[in-house]
Design a protein around this motif. Structure first.
Motif, PDB file in Angstrom:
ATOM      1  N   ASN A  17     101.028 -29.340 -88.886  1.00  7.31           N
ATOM      2  CA  ASN A  17     101.626 -29.507 -90.203  1.00  7.31           C
ATOM      3  C   ASN A  17     103.124 -29.229 -90.113  1.00  7.31           C
ATOM      4  N   ASP A  18     103.942 -30.202 -90.467  1.00  6.30           N
ATOM      5  CA  ASP A  18     105.395 -30.046 -90.344  1.00  6.30           C
ATOM      6  C   ASP A  18     105.938 -28.934 -91.239  1.00  6.30           C
ATOM      7  N   ASN A  19     105.353 -28.742 -92.414  1.00 11.52           N
ATOM      8  CA  ASN A  19     105.820 -27.655 -93.283  1.00 11.52           C
ATOM      9  C   ASN A  19     105.569 -26.299 -92.630  1.00 11.52           C
ATOM     10  N   THR A  20     104.407 -26.153 -91.985  1.00 13.31           N
ATOM     11  CA  THR A  20     104.109 -24.902 -91.286  1.00 13.31           C
ATOM     12  C   THR A  20     105.050 -24.704 -90.109  1.00 13.31           C
ATOM     13  N   LEU A  21     105.284 -25.757 -89.350  1.00 15.10           N
ATOM     14  CA  LEU A  21     106.186 -25.652 -88.203  1.00 15.10           C
ATOM     15  C   LEU A  21     107.577 -25.207 -88.640  1.00 15.10           C
ATOM     16  N   SER A  22     108.022 -25.670 -89.789  1.00 11.30           N
ATOM     17  CA  SER A  22     109.308 -25.225 -90.321  1.00 11.30           C
ATOM     18  C   SER A  22     109.247 -23.760 -90.742  1.00 11.30           C
ATOM     19  N   LEU A  23     108.168 -23.369 -91.404  1.00 14.12           N
ATOM     20  CA  LEU A  23     108.008 -21.998 -91.877  1.00 14.12           C
ATOM     21  C   LEU A  23     108.037 -20.996 -90.718  1.00 14.12           C
ATOM     22  N   ILE A  24     107.402 -21.341 -89.604  1.00 11.96           N
ATOM     23  CA  ILE A  24     107.312 -20.399 -88.483  1.00 11.96           C
ATOM     24  C   ILE A  24     108.495 -20.518 -87.527  1.00 11.96           C
ATOM     25  N   ASN A  25     109.479 -21.347 -87.889  1.00 12.76           N
ATOM     26  CA  ASN A  25     110.744 -21.450 -87.149  1.00 12.76           C
ATOM     27  C   ASN A  25     110.587 -22.106 -85.779  1.00 12.76           C
ATOM     28  N   ARG A  26     109.702 -23.100 -85.692  1.00 12.45           N
ATOM     29  CA  ARG A  26     109.578 -23.836 -84.424  1.00 12.45           C
ATOM     30  C   ARG A  26     110.791 -24.752 -84.214  1.00 12.45           C
ATOM     31  N   PRO A  51     100.368 -18.478 -92.095  1.00 11.14           N
ATOM     32  CA  PRO A  51     100.640 -18.435 -93.538  1.00 11.14           C
ATOM     33  C   PRO A  51     100.803 -19.841 -94.102  1.00 11.14           C
ATOM     34  N   SER A  52     100.230 -20.071 -95.260  1.00  9.85           N
ATOM     35  CA  SER A  52     100.298 -21.324 -96.019  1.00  9.85           C
ATOM     36  C   SER A  52      99.217 -22.318 -95.630  1.00  9.85           C
ATOM     37  N   GLU A  53      98.425 -22.064 -94.571  1.00  5.17           N
ATOM     38  CA  GLU A  53      97.378 -23.011 -94.190  1.00  5.17           C
ATOM     39  C   GLU A  53      96.013 -22.483 -94.646  1.00  5.17           C
ATOM     40  N   ASP A  54      95.308 -23.296 -95.438  1.00  2.00           N
ATOM     41  CA  ASP A  54      93.982 -22.909 -95.893  1.00  2.00           C
ATOM     42  C   ASP A  54      92.921 -23.516 -94.974  1.00  2.00           C
ATOM     43  N   THR A  55      91.657 -23.261 -95.282  1.00  2.00           N
ATOM     44  CA  THR A  55      90.562 -23.729 -94.426  1.00  2.00           C
ATOM     45  C   THR A  55      90.565 -25.242 -94.302  1.00  2.00           C
ATOM     46  N   THR A  56      90.803 -25.944 -95.395  1.00  2.00           N
ATOM     47  CA  THR A  56      90.821 -27.410 -95.351  1.00  2.00           C
ATOM     48  C   THR A  56      91.872 -27.914 -94.375  1.00  2.00           C
TER      49      THR A  56
END
Length: 303
Positions: free
Chosen positions: A149-158, A188-193
């Motif tokens: 997920n690109d939003n997650t990758l941004s959040l975790i500073n990749r 953070p921010s990723e749910d089970t789905t």
């Protein structure tokens, strides 16, 4: 597959080599482009290399010295063992090609080292490097994917996107190189789905091997500060086993599964604190898979 539940790394590696194999970790003194300012600073928000570097890893020692220390550490139990030199700490392709060649070839020159494993980022691998690696006897490149997920990758500073992952994994596989990936469940921010959607996306990549770890909050990291300010959910053992079972069901059956958990030292770990060794967790997972009739690929649906 382990009792037909999943395609396990132990069986796979035994079929690759006629002798017992052990990885020996190396800290070769690398950094990362999201640490040194080239594309960012601070590194990934969850990262602290002290959580997985064994005691014989000291970047002040040469690669040869680290490997010899590692051999002494393991050879007491299995004197006929052979080794894979595991370039593990930080981004182990983040240097000029000639520097990398010297490092890798130094490792391969150590007696009883029969191959190398390289942990790196998908945005730090050139075509020239892949061409060179394809000439070596045994190479496994392990990419930190973490999320699709690109939003997650941004959040975790990749500071790279998932398109970069897909392109680099494809280029690696095209050269016939063994290709591994590492993902984290519970970011953070990723749910089970979202996490279960990831299994199908990961399966679409030409990966040979996958490591899966639970999210851990480590003291001194940026994630720890976020957790202190606004605590987010971390898995209990039972929750993680249920999620992992569902995740494995959606994975391509041919992907080799190397790990399911990471257990950081208790003095560094904030959450979740399970108090389980890796083999204890695997035993619980296998019991759950058996009890529920779950197995790798049961719900696999190619995309």
């Amino acid at each position: 597959m382990t009792e037909n539940y999943y395609n396990d790394f132990g069986s796979w590696i035994r079929n690759r080599f006629p002798y017992r194999i052990q990885k020996l970790s190396i800290d070769a003194g690398f950094t990362c482009p999201n640490r040194d300012g080239r594309i960012g600073t601070g590194g990934c928000i969850y990262c602290d290399n002290r959580t997985f570097n064994p005691p014989y890893c000291d970047p002040a020692d040469s690669i040869t010295v680290q490997l010899e220390k590692g051999k002494r550490f393991f050879s007491r139990k299995y004197p006929d063992m052979k080794y894979l030199a595991y370039f593990q700490a930080f981004t182990n392709t983040y240097a000029p090609l000639e520097t990398l060649k010297r490092m890798y070839e130094e490792a391969l020159s150590v007696e009883d080292v029969v191959g190398i494993v390289i942990g790196t980022r998908p945005d730090c691998v050139s075509d020239d490097l892949l061409d060179y690696l394809s000439t070596l006897p045994f190479v496994l490149i392990e990419y930190g994917i973490e999320s699709v997920n690109d939003n997650t990758l941004s959040l975790i500073n990749r500071n790279h996107d998932f398109t970069c992952v897909r392109q680099t994994v494809s280029k690696t596989a095209e050269r016939g190189l063994l290709c591994g990936g590492h993902i984290i469940l519970g970011l953070p921010s990723e749910d089970t789905t979202e996490m279960l959607r990831q299994a199908s996306v990961i399966s679409s990549l030409p990966l040979d091997i996958l490591k899966i770890h639970q999210m851990q909050v480590i003291k001194g990291t940026r994630l720890a500060r976020l957790y202190a300010q606004s605590p987010f959910h971390t898995f209990s053992v039972e929750e993680y086993i249920r999620l992992l079972s569902s995740y494995i069901e959606r994975l391509r059956p041919t992907i080799v599964l190397e790990r399911f958990v990471s257990q950081s030292p208790s003095d560094l770990l904030i959450a979740p604190k399970w108090g389980l060794k890796n083999h204890e967790f695997t035993h619980l997972l296998n019991n759950h898979l058996k009890a529920t009739g779950s197995f790798q690929g049961k719900l696999y649906n190619p995309i």
